[in-house]
Design a protein around this motif. Sequence first.
Motif, short mmCIF file in Angstrom:
data_model
loop_
_atom_site.label_atom_id
_atom_site.label_comp_id
_atom_site.label_asym_id
_atom_site.label_seq_id
_atom_site.Cartn_x
_atom_site.Cartn_y
_atom_site.Cartn_z
N ALA A 2 0.91 4.74 22.11
CA ALA A 2 2.11 4.02 22.54
C ALA A 2 2.45 4.32 24.00
O ALA A 2 2.74 3.40 24.78
N HIS A 3 2.39 5.59 24.38
CA HIS A 3 2.74 5.95 25.75
C HIS A 3 1.68 5.51 26.75
O HIS A 3 2.01 5.21 27.90
N LEU A 4 0.44 5.46 26.32
CA LEU A 4 -0.61 4.94 27.21
C LEU A 4 -0.35 3.47 27.50
O LEU A 4 -0.45 3.02 28.66
N TYR A 5 0.00 2.71 26.47
CA TYR A 5 0.31 1.29 26.64
C TYR A 5 1.52 1.10 27.57
O TYR A 5 1.50 0.28 28.50
N LEU A 6 2.58 1.89 27.33
CA LEU A 6 3.80 1.77 28.14
C LEU A 6 3.56 2.18 29.58
O LEU A 6 4.10 1.58 30.51
N LEU A 63 11.47 9.25 20.89
CA LEU A 63 12.64 8.65 21.56
C LEU A 63 12.22 7.95 22.84
O LEU A 63 12.71 6.86 23.16
N PHE A 64 11.27 8.55 23.55
CA PHE A 64 10.83 7.96 24.82
C PHE A 64 9.83 6.83 24.64
O PHE A 64 9.41 6.23 25.63
N THR A 65 9.44 6.52 23.40
CA THR A 65 8.61 5.32 23.21
C THR A 65 9.48 4.06 23.29
O THR A 65 9.06 3.06 23.88
N LEU A 112 0.85 11.71 13.99
CA LEU A 112 2.05 11.28 14.71
C LEU A 112 1.86 11.37 16.23
O LEU A 112 2.26 10.46 16.96
N PHE A 113 1.26 12.43 16.69
CA PHE A 113 1.09 12.57 18.14
C PHE A 113 -0.01 11.64 18.67
O PHE A 113 0.05 11.21 19.82
N PHE A 114 -0.98 11.30 17.83
CA PHE A 114 -1.99 10.35 18.27
C PHE A 114 -1.38 8.95 18.41
O PHE A 114 -1.66 8.23 19.37
N SER A 162 3.43 10.10 33.46
CA SER A 162 2.11 10.30 32.82
C SER A 162 1.96 11.69 32.22
O SER A 162 1.04 11.93 31.43
N THR A 163 2.87 12.62 32.57
CA THR A 163 2.79 13.94 31.96
C THR A 163 2.98 13.88 30.44
O THR A 163 2.48 14.75 29.72
N ILE A 164 3.66 12.84 29.98
CA ILE A 164 3.84 12.67 28.53
C ILE A 164 2.47 12.49 27.86
O ILE A 164 2.23 12.99 26.75
#
Length: 288
Positions: free
Chosen positions: A51-55, A262-264, A44-46, A65-67
Motif C-alpha cells: 500500500a505504501h509503495l503504491y502511495l 493510519l498513514f495508509t 499485515l506489514f507486507f 519513503s522511510t515508511i
Amino acid sequence: MSSPSYKGTYVDPNFPNPHGPDDASIIIYGYTPSLAVGVLGVVLFFIALIAHLYLLIRHRTWYFSTILVGTIMEVVGYVFRILSSQEDPYSVTWFVLQYFLIVVAPVFFSAGIYTIVSVLINTYGRQYSPIPPKVVLGVFITCDVAATIIQIAGAALVGIAYSNRKDPTTPNNILLAGLAFQVFSFAIFLATLFWTLRKARKSPANVSHSFLAALVVATLAVYLRTCFRLAETAEGLMQYLSTHEAFFGCLEFAPIAVAVYLFTYWHPGRWLTGGPASKSREDVQAAD
C-alpha cells in the motif's frame, strides 16, 4: 501467546534444544514465539508495504519513503520470529536478527513522522513552531539513530552473554540506557508537536483536522511502544513483561501496525502539500 518463566530461565519442555553451535542453553525470548503472531506480522506489514509503495509512487512523497524501509524490516523481522517458533527458538542469531529488525523499524516510522511535522511547520509558518523544520529533522533523527545503536549493541551483547552462559546484567543496562534516551528525546518531540499544533490554530493555512488527529494517534502509538520497551527492559531479563508474549503482541506489534495503517489512508501525499498556502483535501472537496 505466553509461557511461564522458570527461575529466570525458560526451556520449552515440548521443544528439545538442538544444541547447535549457535544455540543458547535457554530460550532468550522467555517463551517459544507464537506462530500466529509471526504470520500475522508478516501478512499485515507486507500488505502495508504494498500500500505504501503504491502511495509513494502515486503521490511522489519521497520524503515519506522511510515508511517503506520500516515495513520491509518488520516483514523480515517477523519471518525470523516464525523461524524461531518453528525451527529453533534457542538460536541466538535468529533472536538477535528479529530483535534488531523489529526494534530498528520504528525508527524509520518515527523519521517519517518527523518529516510530516517538518512539512507542517512549513505549511503553517515558521513562527508557529519553537524550532525550525530542519532542526526537527536533524536533531530528532540523530537522537533516534544514537539511541538505536546503543540498543542494538545491548541486545547483541545480551545474546552473546546467554550463549556463553555469562551474566547479562551489564548488557541489559546498556540496552536500558538506549531506550531511556529514546523515550526522553521522543518526549521532547511530542512537546514540540503539541506546541506547534496549539500555536498553529492562529495560522491562515488550513490542514485537515482528521489528518492531524491521525498524526497524533500514530505518534502516540509509536511512543507507547517505546515506553513499553523501556518498562520491559527496566524490569529486567526473564521477568514478567519480557516472558509473556501477550505484552509483545499488544504493546510492540499492535501500536506499530496501527501507526502504519493510519498513514495508509491519512497519507501525507493525499492530505498535505507542504506549501505555506497549501489547502487540505477537505478544503479542495468543499470548493468543488
